[in-house]
Structure formats: structure tokens, C-alpha cells
Design a protein around this motif. Structure first.
Motif, PDB file in Angstrom:
ATOM      1  N   LEU A   1      -1.196   3.076  -4.192  1.00 63.49           N
ATOM      2  CA  LEU A   1      -1.142   4.008  -3.151  1.00 63.49           C
ATOM      3  C   LEU A   1      -1.308   2.644  -2.146  1.00 63.49           C
ATOM      4  O   LEU A   1      -1.004   2.322  -1.261  1.00 63.49           O
ATOM      5  CB  LEU A   1      -1.160   4.852  -3.051  1.00 63.49           C
ATOM      6  N   ILE A   2      -2.609   2.936  -2.242  1.00 63.33           N
ATOM      7  CA  ILE A   2      -4.041   2.082  -1.242  1.00 63.33           C
ATOM      8  C   ILE A   2      -3.404   0.913  -1.512  1.00 63.33           C
ATOM      9  O   ILE A   2      -3.760   0.623  -0.679  1.00 63.33           O
ATOM     10  CB  ILE A   2      -5.519   2.375  -1.740  1.00 63.33           C
ATOM     11  N   VAL A   3      -3.250   0.315  -2.450  1.00 65.67           N
ATOM     12  CA  VAL A   3      -3.028  -1.054  -2.645  1.00 65.67           C
ATOM     13  C   VAL A   3      -2.259  -1.366  -1.997  1.00 65.67           C
ATOM     14  O   VAL A   3      -1.784  -2.813  -1.385  1.00 65.67           O
ATOM     15  CB  VAL A   3      -3.379  -1.937  -4.511  1.00 65.67           C
ATOM     16  N   LEU A   4      -0.750  -0.916  -2.438  1.00 68.81           N
ATOM     17  CA  LEU A   4       0.261  -1.044  -1.660  1.00 68.81           C
ATOM     18  C   LEU A   4       0.393  -1.239   0.039  1.00 68.81           C
ATOM     19  O   LEU A   4       0.415  -2.032   0.723  1.00 68.81           O
ATOM     20  CB  LEU A   4       1.232   0.493  -1.817  1.00 68.81           C
TER      21      LEU A   4
ATOM     22  N   LEU B   1      -1.508 -18.543   2.091  1.00 68.01           N
ATOM     23  CA  LEU B   1      -2.519 -16.902   1.882  1.00 68.01           C
ATOM     24  C   LEU B   1      -1.730 -15.838   1.958  1.00 68.01           C
ATOM     25  O   LEU B   1      -2.161 -14.840   1.151  1.00 68.01           O
ATOM     26  CB  LEU B   1      -3.608 -17.105   3.367  1.00 68.01           C
ATOM     27  N   HIS B   2      -0.584 -16.098   2.882  1.00 67.52           N
ATOM     28  CA  HIS B   2       0.300 -14.849   3.009  1.00 67.52           C
ATOM     29  C   HIS B   2       1.234 -15.229   1.896  1.00 67.52           C
ATOM     30  O   HIS B   2       1.446 -14.070   1.807  1.00 67.52           O
ATOM     31  CB  HIS B   2       1.084 -14.560   4.735  1.00 67.52           C
ATOM     32  N   GLY B   3       1.450 -15.933   1.407  1.00 67.66           N
ATOM     33  CA  GLY B   3       2.341 -16.060  -0.230  1.00 67.66           C
ATOM     34  C   GLY B   3       1.593 -15.489  -1.112  1.00 67.66           C
ATOM     35  O   GLY B   3       2.050 -14.138  -2.580  1.00 67.66           O
ATOM     36  N   ILE B   4       0.257 -15.787  -1.263  1.00 65.73           N
ATOM     37  CA  ILE B   4      -0.819 -15.021  -2.107  1.00 65.73           C
ATOM     38  C   ILE B   4      -1.134 -13.484  -2.084  1.00 65.73           C
ATOM     39  O   ILE B   4      -0.369 -12.300  -3.339  1.00 65.73           O
ATOM     40  CB  ILE B   4      -2.423 -15.539  -2.466  1.00 65.73           C
ATOM     41  N   GLY B   5      -0.659 -12.998  -1.229  1.00 65.02           N
ATOM     42  CA  GLY B   5      -1.006 -11.878  -0.725  1.00 65.02           C
ATOM     43  C   GLY B   5       0.320 -11.150  -1.141  1.00 65.02           C
ATOM     44  O   GLY B   5       0.131  -9.589  -1.953  1.00 65.02           O
ATOM     45  N   THR B   6       1.942 -11.424  -0.898  1.00 62.65           N
ATOM     46  CA  THR B   6       2.639 -11.347  -1.068  1.00 62.65           C
ATOM     47  C   THR B   6       2.603 -10.927  -2.942  1.00 62.65           C
ATOM     48  O   THR B   6       3.312  -9.931  -3.535  1.00 62.65           O
ATOM     49  CB  THR B   6       3.847 -12.104  -0.670  1.00 62.65           C
TER      50      THR B   6
ATOM     51  N   ILE C   1       2.184  -6.162  -7.425  1.00 64.63           N
ATOM     52  CA  ILE C   1       1.422  -5.494  -8.389  1.00 64.63           C
ATOM     53  C   ILE C   1       1.139  -3.944  -9.194  1.00 64.63           C
ATOM     54  O   ILE C   1       1.663  -2.837  -9.297  1.00 64.63           O
ATOM     55  CB  ILE C   1       0.133  -5.985  -8.612  1.00 64.63           C
ATOM     56  N   PRO C   2       1.240  -3.634  -7.396  1.00 61.54           N
ATOM     57  CA  PRO C   2       1.052  -1.817  -6.883  1.00 61.54           C
ATOM     58  C   PRO C   2       3.009  -1.692  -7.727  1.00 61.54           C
ATOM     59  O   PRO C   2       3.035   0.541  -8.204  1.00 61.54           O
ATOM     60  CB  PRO C   2       0.444  -1.584  -5.789  1.00 61.54           C
ATOM     61  N   THR C   3       3.768  -2.295  -7.512  1.00 55.03           N
ATOM     62  CA  THR C   3       4.637  -1.421  -7.597  1.00 55.03           C
ATOM     63  C   THR C   3       5.818  -1.538  -9.210  1.00 55.03           C
ATOM     64  O   THR C   3       5.735  -0.278  -9.661  1.00 55.03           O
ATOM     65  CB  THR C   3       5.652  -2.527  -7.475  1.00 55.03           C
ATOM     66  N   LEU C   4       4.533  -2.392  -9.729  1.00 49.68           N
ATOM     67  CA  LEU C   4       4.458  -3.004 -11.220  1.00 49.68           C
ATOM     68  C   LEU C   4       3.614  -1.649 -12.055  1.00 49.68           C
ATOM     69  O   LEU C   4       3.718  -0.856 -12.823  1.00 49.68           O
ATOM     70  CB  LEU C   4       3.742  -4.272 -11.617  1.00 49.68           C
ATOM     71  N   VAL C   5       2.692  -1.149 -11.447  1.00 49.04           N
ATOM     72  CA  VAL C   5       1.382  -0.042 -11.940  1.00 49.04           C
ATOM     73  C   VAL C   5       2.825   1.022 -11.473  1.00 49.04           C
ATOM     74  O   VAL C   5       2.527   1.596 -12.797  1.00 49.04           O
ATOM     75  CB  VAL C   5       0.571   0.093 -10.985  1.00 49.04           C
ATOM     76  N   THR C   6       2.961   1.137 -10.600  1.00 49.69           N
ATOM     77  CA  THR C   6       4.282   2.619  -9.756  1.00 49.69           C
ATOM     78  C   THR C   6       5.444   2.763 -11.347  1.00 49.69           C
ATOM     79  O   THR C   6       5.726   3.674 -12.096  1.00 49.69           O
ATOM     80  CB  THR C   6       4.568   1.673  -8.527  1.00 49.69           C
TER      81      THR C   6
END
Ligand code: HAS
Ligand code: CU
Length: 541
Positions: free
Chosen positions: A253-256, A281-286, A291-296
Motif C-alpha cells: 500500500l505504501i509503495v502504491l 522518468l515518469h515512465g520508469i516510475g510507472t 510492482i505493488p499490484t503484482l505483490v498484492t
């Protein structure tokens, strides 16, 4: 369950949300019909754009905001076991948001705000639309304040004890929303409203799009977090097991929240006003925010596996069959995850800078977001409603089998609606058009998909009606004596007794967000004030 006053508050919010939803579903079906060109009597670009603008605003802003507020009040009172802090303020927020919604709806329905839910300037709507939308947001800020106060009060009263995960997630969303809505608030207050009222003659369209991009990505996670909250705090229990990990849930949740904010330029890849370095830069952040969705996904599937095995499931996949598929929450999460695979895949394609050129502004994009928002997210709103309704209304759900039928039809309808959109996007069909009849070979290839869309939309409309029917019947049924169902929260398999402060609060993360926002939006916004730019006058209404 929580006290009668909170139940009334939550029910009022959620009913507004679902009334907006059902109206928007009817509009959606009209839109696929009009757009296909099969019924010439329906052809009308002006009605189409009025409808699609209202549909988008109702679904993206009204349904979501009211649902999230109602859900938040329920979570706060049941997980913290406290009454609402300042219920008068909560009702004031409700009133302001509702007034704003009605104010914005008037020009929308009158065709005076046919600017779509993204309302990109310099397209101009009637000032009432912008003022109404602003009030909707201002009302929701009251909710944010209440969530933050309840969170901190509880922490103060219970030092060293982890805040319940459900409240942690809800507060994360309130904080996310305050940060998220600031971008569009600046755009509307300093550009759209002054232009609509004639106080200024021109605006900078590039600046407006940049400010909207600030909001446009994190808002989708504001919509999504209630779904993830249900994944973490309701699903494991309903499936008959435990949450795989409380700490991983908090970290995701925090990373999200942190990475949802500084990445909005993936909506501007094809725009000229920002340089490619910033877009990269924004692309890399995207990619980081995926990742948090994969983790979820991992945590939820692991929790389901625990439940499946506890229920006697054997073998590599045998546990899936032993899950309680007739439990609405469990069925919803399975269907939500299935839609997330394809919706998320589409998101990764969108986020890939070069591939974005292939699908940007095509039917692929509505395909992506109907699947991941209308599909994954909304099916979890249904699940939450089915779960909470008996407790909010004080009566058992009218029909569980009708609810299961509704969930399956929503899944099938959404798959039938969005698959053609993805294909049509690749075949070059633009989005935001009122007619697809160009009468040449290219558009001939689109025809079968147009048929499928109408059919998918019809199934969805039927499913939406079933949903409202079930909730209304539940509420209107006679009170049941002695009915007392409580909200049950899932326990983690390893109980958490203490947590480091960074997993139990947001002070550090607020600072991280502030730094990331300065890095990713500071120069891109400031440049407009240093450059010679050409003002654009209002266009349209
Ligand atoms: Fe998006 C456009 C990128 C997620 C909503 N998105 C939109 C728009 C909306 C929207 C509304 O980079 C349109 C805006 C407009 O009108 O212009 N989006 C992404 C990415 C993600 C993503 C990278 N979007 C969402 C979510 C939304 C949403 C969530 C709403 C709720 N999106 C974009 C980009 C654009 C965009 C570009 C601009 C396009 C353009 O050019 O205009 C990611 O967060 C997605 C991550 C998800 C995954 C999937 C993981 C899968 C899992 C399932 C596992 C399940 C299994 C099955 C294995 C990588 C976790 C288990 C089975 C059992 C039976 C148990
Ligand atoms: Cu985005």
C-alpha cells in the motif's frame, strides 16, 4: 455493527454512488449503440458527447468518491471500534459533494459541458460544471480530514500497537486523495473557472494538461485501494483462511501511494509540452507502481491457497476448486484477478513509451480502463456492497444466488465489451468519436466488433439492474428479528504485535512524496512561467 448514525451516513453515501452508477450504465449502452451507427435514428454527436461526458463523470468521480467515503466511514468505525469523529462534519462533506454533483450534472445533461471526464482545456464547459466538480472534491476533503483525525487519535490512545490494517489502508487512500486532487484543483481554480467566467481571456493548455496528469494517474489508485482493502481484510476470512502477510500488505500500500503520484506523464507521452527526459522518468516510475499490484496479486493468491488447503484442497491446483465459489467475496476476487491479468497487461503496454504510440487515443485505452476499473475495481465494489449491506441495512441479503449470477454476468459482459475495444484499437479505431461509420474497407473490419460491444453492454446493463434490485430488495424487506451480523476482519497467519513506525504511519512517506513531487513536477510546471508561451482562448461552449 457500528451505531445507527454511522450506518445511515454510510448508506446515504453508497446509495448516491450506486444511483450514479446505474444511470451511467444506461448511458453506456446508448453510447455503444449510437457509436456503432447501426440505428441511424440514434445518430447525434451532440447527444453522444453529452452522454459520454455524463457517463464518465458519474462513473469516475461520483460513483467512486461517494462509495469510497461511505466505505471509509464503515471501516473506520468497525475496525477502530469508535464512533465517527465529528459526524456533523461528515454530513457537511456529504452535502457539499452532493450539491456539487447536482450543480455539475445540470450543464452536463443540458449539453453545456460535453468536455468528457478529462475536460481537457481549452475545450470549455459552463462554469457550473467546474464549480460543481470542485465542490464534489471539497466535500471529499472533509472525509479525508475525518479519516486522518481518527487514525491519529487511535494511534495516540494505543501507543505501540499496530493500527488495524483496514484503517491503515483507508487512511493511505485519504492521504493519496489529498495529494492527488491538488493537481486538478489548481487547474480548475486558476485556469478553468477564471476562463469560464471570463475573468481571463486565455490559458496555457500545456500547463492545464500537466496539472491534470498530476491527478490522472493517482486517481486510478484512489479508486482501486478499496478493492485492495477488501482483498486484504475481507477475502482471506471469507475464504476460510488467513492473510498471508500483514506487513507485506502495508508495504504494498505504501509503495502504491508513494509511486502513484510522481508518474502522471505516461498520459502525456504523445504531448509536445513536456520533454522526453521527464517522460522517461515518469515512465520508469510507472513500472515501479506496477510492482505493488503484482505483490498484492501474490499475497491474495497465497491467502486463497492457505484457505483452499485448510478446506482440504490438495495438489498444485486442487485448492482452487475447494475454495467457496458461492461466497460472493471469494467469487469476486477470483473474477477480479482474472480481469486484472489482462487489464494490467494492457497497462504495461500503455506504459511502454514506444508502444504507447501504437495505442494512444485509440479504442484500446477505453478497453484498458473498462477492464481494470469497470472490471477489477467495480466487481470488488459489488463484493463489498454485498458483504456490508446486511450489516448496514440490518437484514440478510435478499438473494445470494442472484448476487452470484450478477457477478458472473458482470465478468462475462465486461470481457465481451472490452476484448473488441482492444482489437479495434489495434485496428486503428480512434477513441472519443461519436461515429465509426466512415464507409470504407477499414471500418468494415470494425463491424463485427461493434456488434460484440453492444451485446457485452447489454449483459452489463442487465447485471447492473440485478445488482440494484438485490440491494433495494434487501433494504425494503421487513426487519429480521435478532439479526446481528458483524464485520469480520481477516487475521494474518503470523499475528503482528508491533511494527516499525514506517509501517504504521505516514509521516515519513509524506516527506518522500513531497520530494518526489518536487523532482518530477517542479521543473515541468515551473517552465511554463519562465517560457514565452501562447495563450489559448476558450473553445466550445
Ligand atoms: Fe491505466 C490509461 C498504465 C492500472 C485506469 N488507465 C488509463 C486510463 C484510465 C486508467 C481511466 O502508461 C485512461 C485515462 C484517459 O482517459 O486518458 N494503468 C497503467 C499501468 C497500470 C495501470 C502501468 N489504470 C490502472 C488501474 C486503473 C487504470 C488500476 C483504474 C482502476 N493507464 C496506463 C497508461 C495509460 C493508462 C500508460 C495512458 C494510455 C494513453 O496513451 O492514453 C498498472 O498499475 C497495472 C499493473 C497490473 C498488472 C497486472 C498484475 C496481475 C495480477 C493478477 C494475478 C492473477 C492470477 C490469476 C495469476 C501488471 C496481480 C489467479 C487466478 C485464480 C483463479 C486465483
Ligand atoms: Cu495512469
Amino acid at each position: 455493527m457500528n451505531d445507527a448514525a454511522t450506518r445511515k451516513l454510510a448508506l446515504s453515501h453508497i446509495w448516491v454512488a450506486f444511483i450514479a452508477f446505474i444511470l451511467a450504465c444506461f448511458m453506456g449502452e446508448y453510447q455503444v449503440l449510437e457509436r456503432s451507427g447501426f440505428i441511424s435514428a440514434l445518430d447525434s454527436p451532440s447527444v453522444y458527447f453529452a452522454s459520454v461526458s455524463t457517463h464518465g463523470v458519474l462513473m469516475a468521480f461520483v460513483l467512486t468518491t461517494f462509495f469510497i467515503m461511505g466505505f471509509g466511514y464503515t471501516i473506520a468505525t468497525t475496525s477502530l471500534k469508535q464512533p465517527i469523529w465529528n459526524i456533523k462534519l461528515a454530513w457537511a462533506g456529504f452535502g457539499i459533494s452532493l450539491f456539487g454533483t447536482v450543480l455539475a450534472a445540470l450543464p452536463l445533461l443540458g449539453g453545456k459541458a460535453s468536455v468528457l471526464y478529462t475536460f481537457y482545456l481549452p475545450m470549455m464547459a459552463h462554469a457550473a460544471f467546474y464549480i460543481g466538480a470542485t465542490l464534489l472534491i471539497v466535500g471529499s476533503w472533509f472525509w479525508c480530514v475525518i479519516m486522518l483525525v481518527m487514525f491519529s487519535q487511535w494511534k495516540k490512545a494505543n501507543p505501540g500497537i499496530p493500527v488495524p490494517l483496514a484503517m491503515f489502508a483507508t487512511t493511505a487512500n485519504a492521504l493519496l486523495w489529498l495529494w492527488t486532487s491538488a493537481g486538478v484543483a489548481l487547474e480548475v481554480l486558476f485556469q478553468a473557472i477564471p476562463l469560464a467566467l471570463g475573468w481571463i481571456d486565455t490559458i496555457d493548455a500545456g500547463l492545464a494538461r500537466t496539472l491534470f496528469a498530476w491527478t490522472l494517474h493517482p486517481i486510478v489508485y484512489f479508486w482501486l485501494i478499496p478493492a485492495y482493502t477488501a482483498f486484504y481484510v475481507f477475502v482471506p476470512k471469507q475464504a476460510g483462511g488467513f492473510l498471508f502477510s500483514d506487513e507485506i500488505a502495508r508495504a504494498a500500500l505504501i509503495v502504491l501511494v508513494v509511486f502513484a503520484l510522481p508518474i502522471g506523464f505516461h498520459h502525456l507521452y504523445m504531448d509536445p509540452e513536456q520533454a522526453k527526459g521527464w517522460k522517461l522518468l515518469h515512465g520508469i516510475g510507472t513500472f515501479v507502481v506496477a510492482i505493488p499490484t503484482l505483490v498484492t496479486g501474490f499475497t491474495v493468491i497465497a491467502s486463497l491457497e492457505i484457505a483452499g488447503r485448510l478446506r482440504g484442497g490438495k495438489g498444485l491446483f486442487g485448492w482452487i476448486l475447494s475454495l467457496p465459489w458461492t461466497n460472493t467475496m471469494v467469487l469476486s476476487v477470483i473474477l477480479a484477478l482474472l480481469m486484472l491479468i489482462f487489464g494490467g497487461f494492457g497497462g504495461i503496454v500503455n506504459a511502454s513509451y514506444a508502444m504507447n504510440a501504437m495505442i494512444h487515443n485509440t479504442a484500446w485505452v477505453p478497453g484498458h480502463f473498462h477492464l481494470i476499473f469497470g472490471g477489477t475495481t467495480i466487481i470488488m465494489y459489488f463484493a463489498i456492497a454485498y458483504y456490508l449491506w446486511p450489516m448496514l441495512a440490518g437484514k440478510p441479503l435478499f438473494s445470494n444466488s442472484l448476487a452470484l449470477l450478477q457477478l458472473w454476468t458482470w465478468f462475462i459482459g465486461m470481457s465481451i465489451l472490452t476484448t473488441p475495444w482492444h482489437v479495434l484499437g489495434l485496428l486503428g479505431q480512434p477513441r472519443r468519436i461519436s461515429s465509426v461509420v466512415y464507409n470504407n474497407l477499414l471500418t468494415l473490419a470494425w463491424k463485427p466488433y461493434e456488434f460484440m460491444m453492444i451485446f457485452g453492454g447489454l449483459i452489463l446493463l442487465g447485471s447492473a439492474c440485478l445488482f440494484i434490485y438485490n440491494l433495494a430488495k434487501t433494504q425494503l424487506s421487513p426487519a429480521s428479528e435478532g439479526f446481528d451480523q458483524q464485520v469480520e476482519y481477516a487475521e494474518p497467519i503470523h499475528p503482528v504485535t508491533s511494527l516499525p513506525e514506517y509501517l504504521n504511519g505516514f509521516t515519513l512517506w509524506n516527506k518522500v512524496i513531497a520530494v518526489l513531487m518536487v523532482i518530477s513536477f517542479g521543473f515541468p510546471i515551473l517552465q511554463f512561467f519562465f517560457m514565452d508561451t501562447f495563450g489559448t482562448s476558450a473553445w466550445g461552449y
